[in-house]
Structures are given as C-alpha cells and as structure tokens.
Design an enzyme around this catalytic site. Structure first.
Site, PDB file in Angstrom:
ATOM      1  N   SER B 265       0.824  -1.205   0.000  1.00 24.69           N
ATOM      2  CA  SER B 265       0.000   0.000   0.000  1.00 24.69           C
ATOM      3  C   SER B 265       0.861   1.260   0.000  1.00 24.69           C
ATOM      4  O   SER B 265       0.366   2.336  -0.298  1.00 24.69           O
ATOM      5  CB  SER B 265      -0.979  -0.012   1.161  1.00 24.69           C
ATOM      6  OG  SER B 265      -0.311  -0.237   2.358  1.00 24.69           O
ATOM      7  N   HIS B 270       8.294  -2.917   3.707  1.00 20.51           N
ATOM      8  CA  HIS B 270       7.827  -3.211   5.057  1.00 20.51           C
ATOM      9  C   HIS B 270       7.297  -4.635   5.085  1.00 20.51           C
ATOM     10  O   HIS B 270       6.907  -5.184   4.058  1.00 20.51           O
ATOM     11  CB  HIS B 270       6.760  -2.205   5.500  1.00 20.51           C
ATOM     12  CG  HIS B 270       5.573  -2.126   4.598  1.00 20.51           C
ATOM     13  ND1 HIS B 270       5.610  -1.465   3.383  1.00 20.51           N
ATOM     14  CD2 HIS B 270       4.316  -2.614   4.719  1.00 20.51           C
ATOM     15  CE1 HIS B 270       4.431  -1.555   2.806  1.00 20.51           C
ATOM     16  NE2 HIS B 270       3.621  -2.260   3.579  1.00 20.51           N
TER      17      HIS B 270
END
Lengths: 330, 330
Positions: B265, B270
């Site tokens: 996103s 991450h």
C-alpha cells in the site's frame, strides 16, 4: 426496535453440533424456563474461543441450578452488523464521542451508543456437555516449516500410516456419487479432471462461489508429488475450469482465486476455485498456493516441490505437530 | 474503563490514502478542533461500504462548517472486539436480555449493555475529497498477472508517475512521529528496521496482533526490488522481529504469519507480522508473500523477483488496472 440478526458462524456450528449430539433432545427440561437464562450469575470458567475480526467470543460458564448443582453452559456473544436504516438515528442519539487520536485530516474516536442501538447477539447452549465444550474450544495453531527432507522423513511416513479412505473422491470420479453436480469434466485419465461445487457453496449467490477440480489420475497426494510431468494436467484445470465457471456462473477468470492447499485435507490432488471477492476460509498465504505460482515453479524446475520448504499451519492437537516436535523440527 | 479499539481495514486504508493525497498536509486547519467532530449533525449521503462479517460500515457524510458551506467527510464505524478481562463485568452489568428463540438446549437472545462496555471505534476523514470517497467505495476486484516485463513496462512507470509522499514513514524512522510506539529497532541504515504496532491493532489482545517492520534503507519500493543483497536485512527482520514479539507479547515465532504485500500500500519496504490465529485482512494468497518463501527464492536466484510473475488484486477503479487493460494484459 429489536433487530433480527444474521446467523453467525456460531449458529451454523450449533446446527451441526445438534445433529452430532445424541440424547440431548429431552435435556432442555433440566434448564431454566426460556427467557430466564441467568446470565448475570454465570461464572466464566474459560474463554473457549474469540474472533477479534468477527467481534465474537465463546465462553464456557457455569450456573447454579435449582438443586444447587453447577451446570455447564456455552455462551456465545457476537456483536451484530450495522444496519443501514438505523445509521442516522444512531449518529443522532449517541451518548458520547471521545477523541482517541488526531493526525492531519484523520482522527479516531471512542463512540458510545444507547444500549438498544447496539445490541449483542447471545447464543446459549445449556446444559452443555463436555462434548460441546470441546467442540467450541479453539486450539492454538502453529506454523511448520517443512523442508523437502522433512517431508520424506516425517510427513510422508505419517500420511502413509494414516491409511485414510478417499473412496468418496473415487465415487465422484466414477460418477457413483454427485454425478448431477458436475460442472465440467475433461475425461482424460492422465490429464483430465472433474469440476464440482464445493459443499460449502450453495450455488445461490456468486459472492461465495467455491468449486473444486479433482484430477482423474490417482496417486498424486499433494503439491509435493507434482513435477513438470503434471503441467498439462494443471494447465487443463486452470484453463478449462476457468472457462466452465465463466460459462456457467458468469464470473471471469480474473475474478477467481485458483489454488491448492498444503497440507490438503485429503490426499488426492485437487484445486480450489473461489470468488476473488470472497474471503474464503483457507486462502491465507500460509495454507494456499496459487496454481499459477505452482505452474511457474514447475516450469523453472521440475523437482521444485520435492525440494522447496513449504509452510503450513497445524492445530495443537494434530498428531503431525507431535511428529515434527519429536524430530526437533517444531 | 474506556477501551482502546482494534483498527479496521479502513485504517490501513487510511495510511494508503494519506500517501495518495497531495496537499492534504495543511488541510486539517479547515476542519473543526480535534474532539469536536459534529457527529450528530452529519447528514449521511451514502453508505460507501459495509462489512457484515467485520461489523463495520463506511459512510459518506456532510457537515455544515463555520462559513455555512457543506464539507464532505468519511466516517467509519466499527464495533470493537470483546475483551476477555471485561467479560464478567459485561455479563453482570447488562441492562437487558430478551429471548429471541429457543430450541432444545439451544437458545438465542438480544443482549443490551451499558454504552461504556460496548463502544464503537469511529474513524473520521475530514475534510474528505472526492478521492477519499472513491477510495472507500466498494468495487469489484480483479486479478492481475504481472510478469517481470509488465512490471518494468507498466507498473514501475505508473508508480513513478504517482510521486506519492511517504513522509509519514520517514517520520517514524527518524523518530519524528510515533517514537513511543516502537517495539524494537535495529538501527543499521542498510540492514536495520523499526518494528511498530500496526494502527489496526490496539495492543489489548493477542488475537489480532499486528505489527509492521519498516526497513531503514530507502529506495526499496517492494518485493520487485529485492535481490540476494537484501537477504541480511530480511533475516534481521524475521529473526529480531520475531524475538521482539515473543519477548514483548509472548507469542512464539511459530504462531506468527510474516509476509509482504504485493502490491504494497506504500512503496517503502515493510513486512507484516500477524497472529497466525488471526484471519487478518490482506493475508490471502493473492496478496501476501510469506517472508520465508521470499528468502528461499532470493537464495535460489538473486534476480528471482525481477523475473517471476506476481499476482495481485486491483479494484475496478484503480488506474493500474486501466494501464494493464490498455496494454492488453488484463
């Protein structure tokens, strides 16, 4: 206004359980009169299960009955979905809004509502037997990282020792059962398959579309047995299965999630087709392998699935976990 | 006691959206003072989305601001999970239990609770732009099969054309924001990371544990940029992140699902850590790549993720779908 509630997963389970219980038919006489379940006097013994996502909790509780004995109960609490028609009233009648955090245009609050606009669906099984308690008890789940060697040394011997019948699969393939449910078939004994709606799907709405392709060829236990030799079979399943679903149900191939489970729930190769918009059980990354990825890996290396590590979840009470633990691998 | 709430998929989206908005940084000044959002005066224009399963609803509303203009807002209401420590109090303090149906040992009730024991998590995006409204609107989802070439020719130019700010990520890494939330850090600029609870998790119960490891190194947009060079970073995240979670929250590594999203996103590498028992949003096989699989593939072939096809879901309104359609690839 008292709102009817959508049936929860718990209630589905309730029904299943009811069928599996013997001798419970007359037992309600031991319970209190309907409407009088003494919820406030329930001693909570244990949380059997919780679902943070679904906002539900399953409790094992005890109540004192008339004769002074303690009687077990299962109590399931589940928050109910919002209802569009109540939203305006709910916003107007709230009893408090407390800022939790604020950052730029975003803020979060604690909102408090009058009880009647925020009810809880409560399901009671009372009196409950040990069988009920066990049934509702959630067991911890652990991940196993299985190398190719682990498969050969631990998993395969375990599977072979189980000798679980898959006669029901053969019955489908031989049209001895469920023949009227077949959506499409490629009859080739090596590269063919049967496509059939999964039992979890009622075929009433596309939202939770779920079909299974079962290959005709016997002896392919799971993805661990696949080599490049099986690519024509897998291509047929992906292409013809997708086309049959589009033709029969109108859902395009790009709206389908097509995958295998590892571990599978039965050891005869099958492929799952679910609606992409459906958050189907068992489609998490630790359990589901996309068929397109499997095919890519077999094209890269025919022996890919004999060598690669595979991750899968096991419940604490599953014997395979114990086998891995005994081998110092979990 | 006022309870912290678990965050909905909406809040994840909050972050996504935050990045995709330009010029929103100063816009909070147009909104009301924090804590004063006039919920009762909100006119509900439209239900953007509902989730019966998650007990959440997404509203497009309008409020009159000081100058008499109407300003759009997105308001997300979500019921919060039950909390084990409150259950006894909740059962004792209920304000009503109404029988809904009774059958044998099974019965269902409507239960009503004091407001403070049954709060609603409320998320407000205010002022909201048309882009926010579109973002929260529920739409059909399609799968894209992206080859390595497709990434270079379609996806990468698209990402680069977006020039989305990820300042909020840098704020975390530089301790300019959320510093008190950091669970562990490896400060190495190349192979280090920060582990922080995801906004979706309130840290009150382990059932929906959700943390994010954000790498210190800049410029790794997604798994597509990973090569064997990044293996030390990934190993650190897997090992040290897992150890920190075990130490702080008591959940073993084998009880965690550790994965990357593709598409992510936001385009700064991450890694997601969720409780294995939690059916976390976005952990389906078509969106989530297990970190252990990613590491295995990089060990096999440093260029694996520059070459392999990757599958990901896109909503009907996402511009990237249009780009693939224009290229005849979707």
């Amino acid at each position: 206004m008292i709102t009817q509630m959508a049936e929860s997963p718990a209630l589905k389970r309730k029904r299943e359980e009811k069928e599996s219980e013997n001798g419970s038919a007359g037992s309600q006489n031991e319970g209190p009169a309907p409407g009088n379940f003494p919820l406030a006097e329930l001693s909570v013994m244990k949380v059997l299960r919780e679902s943070a996502r679904e906002k539900a909790i399953f409790l094992h509780g005890r109540v004192n009955n008339a004769s002074g004995d303690k009687t077990d109960a299962v109590v399931i609490l589940e928050k109910i979905p919002f209802q569009e028609e109540n939203i305006t009233e709910l916003l107007k009648k709230h009893t408090g809004l407390q800022l939790q955090m604020s950052n730029d245009i975003y803020s979060t609050y604690h909102l408090f509502l009058p009880p009647e606009l925020n009810e809880i669906k409560t399901t009671v099984v009372y009196p409950a037997t040990e069988k009920h308690l066990q049934k509702y008890l959630s067991r911890s789940v652990y991940l196993i990282q299985e190398t190719g060697e682990d498969y050969k040394n631990i998993t395969l011997p375990f599977i072979e020792s189980q000798s679980i019948s898959i006669q029901w699969v053969y019955n489908i393939l031989e049209k001895k059962a469920e023949a009227d449910r077949i959506v499409c078939e490629n009859p080739d004994p090596i590269n063919g398959f049967v496509l059939i709606p999964d039992f979890k799907w009622n075929q009433k709405q596309l939202e939770d579309l779920y079909l299974i392709a079962i290959c005709h060829r016997r002896g392919i236990k799971s993805v661990r047995d696949l080599t490049a030799e099986h690519l024509p079979l897998l291509r047929n399943i992906l292409k013809e299965g997708g086309e049959a679903i589009q033709k029969r149900f109108g859902l395009a191939k790009t709206q389908l999630r097509v995958y295998l489970h590892y571990q599978p729930s039965y050891f005869h190769l099958h492929v799952h087709f679910t609606a992409l918009s459906y958050d189907a059980p068992g489609c998490s990354a630790e359990r589901a392998l996309l068929l397109s990825d499997v095919m890519y890996h077999l094209e890269l290396d025919s022996q890919y699935y004999q060598k690669c590590p595979l991750t899968f979840p096991v419940r604490a009470d599953e014997p395979l976990l114990k086998k891995f633990q005994e081998a110092g691998k979990a």
